[in-house]
Scaffold this active site. Structure first.
Site, mmCIF file in Angstrom:
data_model
loop_
_atom_site.group_PDB
_atom_site.id
_atom_site.type_symbol
_atom_site.label_atom_id
_atom_site.label_comp_id
_atom_site.label_asym_id
_atom_site.label_seq_id
_atom_site.Cartn_x
_atom_site.Cartn_y
_atom_site.Cartn_z
ATOM 1 N N SER A 151 0.821 -1.207 0.000
ATOM 2 C CA SER A 151 0.000 0.000 0.000
ATOM 3 C C SER A 151 0.858 1.262 0.000
ATOM 4 O O SER A 151 1.579 1.525 -0.951
ATOM 5 C CB SER A 151 -0.965 -0.027 1.186
ATOM 6 O OG SER A 151 -1.895 1.012 1.102
ATOM 7 N N THR A 387 -11.925 -1.489 13.663
ATOM 8 C CA THR A 387 -11.095 -0.748 12.708
ATOM 9 C C THR A 387 -10.636 -1.650 11.569
ATOM 10 O O THR A 387 -10.213 -2.772 11.776
ATOM 11 C CB THR A 387 -9.866 -0.185 13.429
ATOM 12 O OG1 THR A 387 -10.298 0.547 14.566
ATOM 13 C CG2 THR A 387 -9.088 0.727 12.515
ATOM 14 N N GLU A 411 -13.733 4.542 6.343
ATOM 15 C CA GLU A 411 -12.883 4.670 7.523
ATOM 16 C C GLU A 411 -12.117 5.985 7.421
ATOM 17 O O GLU A 411 -11.866 6.477 6.319
ATOM 18 C CB GLU A 411 -11.916 3.497 7.647
ATOM 19 C CG GLU A 411 -10.896 3.377 6.534
ATOM 20 C CD GLU A 411 -9.964 2.188 6.713
ATOM 21 O OE1 GLU A 411 -10.111 1.450 7.703
ATOM 22 O OE2 GLU A 411 -9.088 2.005 5.849
ATOM 23 N N LYS A 425 -12.155 -1.012 0.598
ATOM 24 C CA LYS A 425 -11.947 0.375 0.197
ATOM 25 C C LYS A 425 -11.462 0.402 -1.247
ATOM 26 O O LYS A 425 -10.719 -0.470 -1.682
ATOM 27 C CB LYS A 425 -10.975 1.080 1.127
ATOM 28 C CG LYS A 425 -9.639 0.426 1.339
ATOM 29 C CD LYS A 425 -8.870 1.176 2.418
ATOM 30 C CE LYS A 425 -7.514 0.540 2.697
ATOM 31 N NZ LYS A 425 -7.623 -0.773 3.371
#
Length: 597
Positions: A151, A387, A411, A425
């Site tokens: 990421s 989360t 989020e 996401k």
């Protein structure tokens, strides 16, 4: 050299066939750097719900060919326990990779190990966004998926993200099951070192490339999220876009075309994938204007008032807007969540078939509760989860399977799931939807900032203050949280106030304690491997402290709701100051404050 270390060194040389990484270990042995060898060889990377994410390099504690072979072997063995031989042969696995060093080879390695076991493999032939893997799991009805990406981490890191047959990232008990299977299959199978690379790997008839079909099918479903395809054609707006040296350019361009939106202005020094990340050593657009400096300069040069930015694997979205005074505003994830949520509900209301009882919005428990406020006022449902999108994606699939509709989930770390096409996401769809929102507002001479103000005037100001401190020593983090749980050296006693702010409730998702519940037991799942404590205050403020699963950060999230922006900000700033002085104690623990540069 201690016997235990000597045994680990011999094990490494026995199992590893990659000459370069063995040479690095040999050099450390020759130089008698035993402390460094212990770090590399006496512990393993921990496989969790985020899969793997670590520095690349030699040793069992880092990402390298041997440790990825071990991971792929364990994942295969676990999959063989969870699915039938026929399911793996006909449905199988999808595998994608980003533009980082070694991502393609890690993906090819995984593909070859699964194919040799008779599994059907869909391996993307080129870099792809992480949302494509999540999308493919559900679209093709697959057993599982793997995305090789770290990421937004620095260039020396890589990762291995696993998706399950529900199209969401894995959650317990799969993380534990996979971790155990890895440890049971550490010795590489002889065939595992035979790693054909793209394009030769497609000579195996069990391995195919889904790229062209997924491009078409993903965009076809994305098109259904647009509410103004014809009107978008008329827009004269200019949107500047950066993938921050990642994979996003091709895919966000396709998404903009799908929505009939204007062609993107690119950032020349950042538009192409580059594993060196030369202009941004920490390629995380969540950090705001500092990371997006070049994009803002490109926008200024082209007369563009909006910058859209993906992180390097294109699963998150940042947005920056030029203000009337010429300054640039980077919106927080919570602010963007409010705008997306308002847009989703507005369109839902316009379609005339509102079924609030069966319609949901979701967010993580550390994100703003603005969706909860909107849902309560507009007559639909809201839920929060632990989360991470793994929890929201899994919960969304449960709701979909019950015949419910999930409009939107988000989020605060700039992660957005608009609609139900991808249960994770998705920075590609988010970019197109956000550009459409901006285009619609522009027709009314409204900016994003104006609309956000309108949202807060309608639903109340939801002011947040989120940041973090860096700590590389786990023992120090554990000591800090232990002192919070035994405040003022009082065993089992949490703080009762921070300054003048009285605490009315405490939820500790590490221990499972929740003072607000009759039985004092937390309702959300508990994780003993991480720290997460939430404080609820008499004034309505909420404050959460938690450790990161992928970075050496102790994060905090806070929110105050009220009718005045100024009073909310002032009170929240005061509360955070008390939190830092009384709980974080950066001078005592040697914590490093977040850099705002």
């Amino acid at each position: 050299m201690e016997p235990k270390l000597s045994e680990a060194v011999e094990q490494w040389f026995s199992w590893n066939k990659d000459e370069s990484s063995s040479a690095e270990i040999k050099s450390l042995v020759d130089d008698k750097k035993y402390e460094e060898l212990e770090k590399l060889l006496l512990s393993r990377m921990e496989f969790g719900t985020a899969g793997l994410r670590a520095k690349m390099g030699p040793g069992f504690s880092q990402m390298n060919t041997l440790t990825i072979i071990q991971t792929a072997q364990g994942l295969l063995k676990y999959a063989q326990k969870q699915f039938t031989t026929e399911e793996l042969a006909t449905k199988g696995i999808v595998i994608g990779f980003d533009a980082r060093y070694n991502s393609k080879s890690y993906a090819s390695l995984t593909a070859s190990i699964f194919a040799r076991a008779g599994c059907r493999v869909r391996l993307f032939s080129n870099i792809c966004p992480t949302p494509y893997v999540a999308f493919s799991c559900r679209f093709y009805g697959l057993c599982l998926g793997v995305m090789c990406t770290a990421s937004h981490n620095p260039k020396q890191d890589n990762g291995y993200k696993v998706y399950w047959n529900n199209g969401a990232q894995i959650i317990p008990p799969h993380d534990r099951g996979i971790s155990e299977a890895i440890c049971e299959n550490l010795e590489p199978w002889e065939s595992s070192w035979d790693i054909p690379l793209i394009p030769d790997i497609y000579e195996n008839n069990l391995i195919s490339d889904p790229m062209a079909e997924v491009d078409i099918e993903y965009m076809k479903l994305l098109k259904t999220s647009s509410t103004r395809l014809e009107k978008n054609k008329e827009s004269k707006l200019k949107f500047t876009y950066t993938p921050v040296h990642g994979v996003g350019t091709k895919f966000v361009k396709l998404a903009m075309e799908t929505f009939n939106l204007p062609e993107l202005i690119e950032v020349p020094l950042q538009c192409n994938p580059d594993p060196e990340f030369p202009t941004s050593p920490f390629p995380n657009p969540e950090e705001g204007k500092g990371v997006l400096k070049l994009a803002i300069e490109a926008a200024e040069a082209e007369g563009s008032n909006h910058v859209l930015a993906s992180d390097p694997d294109a699963d998150r979205l940042a947005v920056v807007e030029k203000q009337a005074d010429g300054s640039w505003r980077a919106f927080s994830g919570n602010e963007l969540g409010a705008i997306f949520g308002w847009w989703a509900v507005s369109n839902w209301k316009k379609n005339g078939s509102q079924d609030g009882e069966n319609t949901y919005m979701l967010c993580s428990t550390v994100s703003s509760v603005i969706l909860k406020t909107i849902a309560a006022k507009e007559g639909l449902n809201f839920e929060d989860t632990l989360t991470g999108f793994k929890w929201m994606g899994s919960r969304a699939k449960e709701l979909i399977d019950q015949g419910k509709r999930v409009l939107f989930a988000f989020e605060e770390a700039i992660g957005f799931m608009f609609g139900q096409n991808v249960l994770d996401k998705d920075g590609v769809s988010a970019a197109a939807v956000m550009a459409e929102i901006i285009t619609s507002l522009d027709e009314e001479n409204f900016s994003l900032s104006h609309q956000l103000e309108n949202i807060y005037k309608t639903y109340g100001y939801h002011v947040t203050n989120n940041s973090y401190y860096i700590c590389h020593e786990k023992s120090i983090i554990n000591k800090m949280f232990s002192e919070i749980r035994n405040y003022d050296k009082n065993p089992g006693a949490y703080p009762q106030a921070l300054g003048r702010f009285k605490i009315s409730g405490i939820r500790d998702l590490t221990t499972g304690y929740d003072s607000r519940e009759e039985d004092k037991a937390a309702k959300l799942p508990v994780s003993k491997s991480s720290h997460m404590i939430t404080f609820y205050f008499d004034c309505g403020a909420v404050l959460t402290m938690r450790t990161s699963g992928t970075e050496p950060k102790i994060k905090y999230y806070s929110e105050m709701i009220g009718s005045s922006l100024e009073s909310c900000k002032s009170e929240l700033d005061e509360l955070i100051e008390h939190m830092v002085n009384n709980l974080y104690k950066p001078e005592v623990y040697g914590l490093i404050a977040r850099s705002l540069n």
